[in-house]
Motif scaffolding. Structure first.
Motif, mmCIF file in Angstrom:
data_model
loop_
_atom_site.group_PDB
_atom_site.id
_atom_site.type_symbol
_atom_site.label_atom_id
_atom_site.label_comp_id
_atom_site.label_asym_id
_atom_site.label_seq_id
_atom_site.Cartn_x
_atom_site.Cartn_y
_atom_site.Cartn_z
ATOM 1 N N GLN B 66 0.892 -1.158 0.014
ATOM 2 C CA GLN B 66 -0.019 0.059 -0.123
ATOM 3 C C GLN B 66 0.857 1.184 0.121
ATOM 4 N N ALA B 67 1.043 1.625 -1.130
ATOM 5 C CA ALA B 67 2.223 2.596 -1.278
ATOM 6 C C ALA B 67 1.539 4.152 -1.245
ATOM 7 N N PRO B 68 2.403 5.203 -0.708
ATOM 8 C CA PRO B 68 2.010 6.724 -0.778
ATOM 9 C C PRO B 68 2.066 7.017 -2.410
ATOM 10 N N ASP B 69 1.316 7.836 -2.910
ATOM 11 C CA ASP B 69 0.974 8.499 -4.090
ATOM 12 C C ASP B 69 2.365 8.461 -4.896
ATOM 13 N N ASP B 70 3.254 8.927 -4.423
ATOM 14 C CA ASP B 70 4.605 9.213 -4.990
ATOM 15 C C ASP B 70 5.112 7.897 -5.555
ATOM 16 N N LYS B 72 3.512 4.850 -5.911
ATOM 17 C CA LYS B 72 2.428 3.991 -6.678
ATOM 18 C C LYS B 72 3.038 3.101 -7.751
ATOM 19 N N THR B 116 12.441 10.533 -5.838
ATOM 20 C CA THR B 116 10.935 11.083 -6.211
ATOM 21 C C THR B 116 11.138 12.388 -7.021
#
Lengths: 345, 142
Positions: B66-70, B72, B116
């Protein structure tokens, strides 16, 4: 004499088969693969771009050459997929490999031959004693519009060459270039994908420049095909370099070792430079290599190179081209589209 | 318009592009991230910058699904504690392998990756991650 004091490559681990791309567009995958001579191609991972590929290749080159990165006085990164439109990739690479700040640096663009233009620039700086060692990199995460013929070959990878005069692993005997204004392939500012002239990219573009450059190099060095053990031509696909080899009467066995395009596709600015690295990986001291790059727009750079005894003391330090080719995992077209950012999130 | 955080990112570049910590020559201890003072030797300590070889083993790891948006596009991915050969441990991503192939004790080496990016028009942040050591033809240890 000026030469290559170190070289290194980087090829991402991800591959997609030509047949899997063809399936999406309703084409006959086997026929496309055989026709192009490209059976699978590399693609960048989700956290890879030209800066990371160039840095990995450059780190391998520095380790192979056993040089102190602080002695590098020039860094040139040739690519048509620099991460920034304005902000050099070269500064990122120079910082990441530990160069001093006392260097000159620039990003170059000449379609698929910007990396070899960087080698020529470094040769000039080294021979004029302006720098001790120059670093020339050709790297790309090549773009091809989904559904376009380019999508089957546009790949990711890069090669880095350290150019200097002290203990070269291979000397560069001569370099020549052929350049003309030939609009066979282009990408306008802000466009995501390049456009091309389809069949026009062949005869008046690739073949004319590569052949003219090869003939010029033979003429200026007083050599012929028989004087060389290996040939490397830019590889937009697997078909063109074989065809130009035939036109120049190059025996197939002298070209075979450079044809990495079959396994990794066309890495654009990295293409001829990775082909040369593949040949350097397997060549013996005394072997002579004939290299012609090609960049759309259009031009070719030619080099005659002699492998030196020094190369034997440098092997085994960094992965070879084959080590990278063999390190692979296949992905589906959906994952390919995600990693290539053609799926907008 | 000036972009927020540029100076902060710029200051971190040396320690993000390469694994650079420090070494206390008094007690022969390596530190990452670099310490301002050797916690063992205090005022008797003498710290020098040290660029780590970038080799180590996976000490422990977790698979992020379940990754953070950056992150995904990278999910699932592995975040691990890597123990460097010189001693210190650091937290990093393990890349260039299947998440199910990672194991405690796995030999890894440093690599250079995009960490990122701050939007489509923003800065791109690069730095180190780790990957499994790979075959090197001709190398005596492989």
């Amino acid at each position: 004499m000026v030469g290559i004091v170190g070289y290194g490559v980087y090829i991402p681990r991800y591959r997609i088969k030509t047949t899997d791309i063809a399936d999406v567009w309703g084409e006959n995958g086997e026929a496309v693969a055989q026709g192009l001579g490209v059976f699978e191609k590399s693609l960048p991972g989700p956290d890879e771009d030209v800066a990371t590929i160039a840095t990995e290749a450059a780190r391998n080159a520095v380790k192979f050459g056993k040089v102190d990165a602080k002695h590098i006085g020039a860094v040139y990164v040739g690519s048509e997929s620099h991460p920034y439109a304005v902000k050099p990739t070269g500064t990122i690479v120079a910082s990441a490999i530990g160069c001093s700040t006392e260097l000159t640096c620039a990003d170059l663009e000449f379609a698929c031959k910007a990396g070899t233009a960087g080698i020529q620039t470094c040769m000039g700086l080294v021979q004029s004693k302006m720098v001790k060692i120059g670093l020339a990199i050709g790297a790309d995460t090549a773009q091809g519009r989904p559904g376009d013929a380019l999508e089957y070959s546009a790949a990711a990878g890069g090669a880095a060459y350290l150019i200097g005069e002290e203990n070269p692993v291979a000397t560069i005997e001569r370099t020549v270039s052929v350049t003309s204004d030939t609009p066979d392939f282009w990408r306008r500012e802000g466009e995501d994908f390049p456009s091309h002239g389809a069949r026009f990219t062949g005869e008046p573009a690739y073949f004319r420049h590569v052949e003219d450059c090869a003939k010029l190099l033979f003429r200026t060095t007083g050599t012929s095909v028989d004087d060389f053990d290996y040939f490397v031509f830019h590889m937009p696909n697997g078909k063109f370099p074989v065809a130009v080899g035939k036109q120049l009467d190059v025996p197939a066995e002298k070209l075979e070792d450079s044809l990495v395009v079959r396994q990794i596709g066309n890495t654009y600015s990295g293409s001829a430079m990775i082909g040369l690295a593949r040949v350097l990986d397997v060549s013996k001291p005394g072997d002579r290599i004939f290299v012609i790059s090609y960049g759309s727009g259009a031009g070719s750079d030619g080099f005659t190179i002699r492998v030196e005894d020094e190369i034997l003391g440098h092997r085994g330090e960094v992965p070879t081209v084959d080590d990278y080719i063999q390190r692979k995992v296949y992905v589906s077209y959906a994952i390919y589209a995600k990693y290539k950012h053609t799926i907008n999130m | 318009m000036a972009e927020h955080g540029v100076a902060q990112i710029w200051r971190k570049i040396p320690s993000m592009y390469n694994v650079i910590g420090n070494h206390c020559t008094t007690c022969d201890t390596f530190y990452f991230p670099p310490r301002p003072v050797c916690p063992k030797c205090r005022r008797k300590g003498h710290l020098e910058d040290h660029k780590f070889k970038g080799l180590g083993i996976v000490h422990t790891f977790s698979i992020v699904r379940q990754a953070p948006d950056d992150f995904k596009t990278q999910a699932p991915y592995v975040v691990a504690q890597v123990q460097l050969d010189e001693g210190p441990r650091l937290t990093t991503q393990i890349v260039n392998c299947e998440v199910t192939d990672v194991y405690i004790g796995m030999r890894v080496r440093v690599c250079f990756r995009k960490i990122t990016e701050f939007g489509h028009a923003g800065l791109i942040l690069y730095g180190f991650k780790f990957e499994p050591t790979m075959k090197v033809t001709g190398h005596p240890d492989r």
